[in-house]
Design an enzyme around this catalytic site. Structure first.
Site, short mmCIF file in Angstrom:
data_model
loop_
_atom_site.label_atom_id
_atom_site.label_comp_id
_atom_site.label_asym_id
_atom_site.label_seq_id
_atom_site.Cartn_x
_atom_site.Cartn_y
_atom_site.Cartn_z
CG PHE A 35 49.64 69.85 -0.54
CD1 PHE A 35 48.65 68.95 -0.91
CD2 PHE A 35 49.92 70.91 -1.38
CE1 PHE A 35 47.95 69.12 -2.10
CE2 PHE A 35 49.23 71.08 -2.57
CZ PHE A 35 48.24 70.19 -2.93
CG ASP A 81 57.31 72.13 -2.15
OD1 ASP A 81 57.15 73.29 -2.59
OD2 ASP A 81 56.47 71.23 -2.31
CE LYS A 103 50.72 76.73 -4.76
NZ LYS A 103 49.71 76.34 -5.75
#
Length: 415
Positions: A152, A237, A266
């Protein structure tokens, strides 16, 4: 110290009215739990009806440092009174200090600032392709990138092109070519997929949306070795796993691996503004030329000021140590639930994936029952729930949260 939510009778109509307005006018691309949050502090949030909840999601790790963190709010307020946006057509006085400090935190020398996590991933893909054509010598239009099953990385068209999640992918083609997916955790399969046109391997050091999937300890070191031997970029990531969540600054640190590029987001915005970045060395990020890539808001003064404050918090190591210590407590408590409604538990710092016995309840049902008891969590892939509280969560609050999960499991087992 809070160990249980304080409840008020409140007015349920406040929640119902707010949800009705949102459902009527916001696109239905999410299916939220029926709670309407109006404020938060530390690891706790308060709804419009006055009920307090322990936040065990932290906005998918975007609120690692707690709601209303005073250091981050001070940095944002100070910058709000000065200037918030200039575009990259001009220099601003906050961007230089931010990228310098973030590069140093990562042990690199250059930063490409963006806004969202998906933008960081897209930017990393573009950089890898440009590096492949301009440095490695891959023929134009032939570059490929290796990714992992169960990944994801976001939901843009290019990113869902290499997703195997039907809910993210089905109905959105045609898709972007140039990606090959191999089993996660299998370094041999990854090596076999690499050819002369491979420019990068893009991986999550720990797969978050998949259910906090922690690969074998030998996996990332093996990937690093393969990438070096094959002259392929290793791109990590760390948008969810990085910046303290796993008990170290980066999840890659857990196994002593340094990728060529970090993708961050984030928590980099402190839960205040969207901030993301691609971090690497000049021999890779330096392939970009003026006009080839950009963002009106990327590197804006407000984002840079908040980002600098985030880096300053991480430089002390305090949050990493908190995540490590609290994570050990969480792991011990959750592991004790295996065989009592829980099938399996995976943890890394203050990040946990919990597989509920599907014969008892779905992950959504467990999260709804937890919400009723004052704990906010998120389900994924049917019967799995995820816990990722802010790193400031107290040991007593963690204990209380696991007590609520145990009570929910007893309830569904008795039903």
């Amino acid at each position: 110290m809070d160990t249980a939510p304080s409840l008020t009778d409140g007015a349920p109509s406040l929640t119902a009215a707010a949800i009705e307005r949102e459902e009527a006018h916001a696109a239905h691309n999410y299916h939220p739990l029926p709670i309407v949050v109006e404020s938060g502090e530390g690891a706790w949030v308060t709804s419009v009806d006055g009920r307090r909840y322990l936040d065990c999601l932290a906005a998918y790790s975007a609120v690692n440092f707690g709601h209303s963190n005073p250091d981050l709010l001070d940095a944002a307020r100070a910058q709000l009174g000065r200037i918030t946006l200039t575009s990259r057509a001009f220099h601003n006085d906050q961007l230089g200090p931010f990228v310098e400090s973030l590069a140093a935190l990562a042990g690199k020398d250059m930063v490409l600032p963006m806004n969202t996590g998906a933008e960081a991933v897209e930017s990393g893909i573009k950089v890898a392709r440009a590096w492949g054509y301009r440095v490695k010598g891959v023929a134009d239009g032939m570059a490929n990138i290796i990714v992992a099953d169960g990944n994801f990385h976001g939901r843009t068209i290019s990113i869902v092109s290499f997703s195997d999640d039907p809910s993210a992918r089905d109905g959105f083609g045609p898709f972007t070519p140039g990606f090959r997916s191999v089993p996660y955790g299998d370094a041999a399969a990854l090596e076999a997929a690499i050819d002369e046109n491979t420019v990068a391997v893009l991986l999550e050091p720990i797969q978050g949306e998949a259910g906090i999937i922690v690969p074998p300890e030998s996996y990332l070191p093996a990937v690093r070795e393969v990438c070096t031997a094959k002259n392929v970029l290793m791109i990590a990531d760390e948008i969810q796993s990085g910046l303290g969540r796993t008990g170290s600054t980066f999840a890659c640190d857990r196994v002593g691996v340094v990728p060529d590029l970090y993708l961050l987001g984030k928590a980099l915005g402190g839960g205040i503004v969207p901030v993301s970045a691609v971090v690497g060395n000049a021999d890779i990020l330096g392939v970009l030329r003026p006009g080839e890539h950009g963002s009106t808001f990327g590197g804006n003064p407000l984002a840079a000021a908040v980002g600098s404050a985030v880096v300053a918090l991480l430089e002390t190591g305090d949050f990493q140590r908190l995540a490590d210590a609290r994570g050990a407590l969480l792991a011990a408590r959750l592991t004790a639930l295996i065989g009592h409604g829980v099938v399996a538990v995976r943890t890394a710092g203050l990040w946990a994936g919990i597989d509920i016995d599907p014969a008892l309840a779905s992950g959504r049902e467990v999260c709804e029952r937890l919400m009723e008891r004052g704990v906010l969590a998120k389900d994924t892939h049917g019967s799995t729930i995820r816990l990722a509280p802010p790193l400031v969560v107290s040991a007593a609050d963690l204990d209380w949260a696991v007590d609520q999960l145990a009570a929910v499991l007893r309830d569904v087992s008795a039903a």
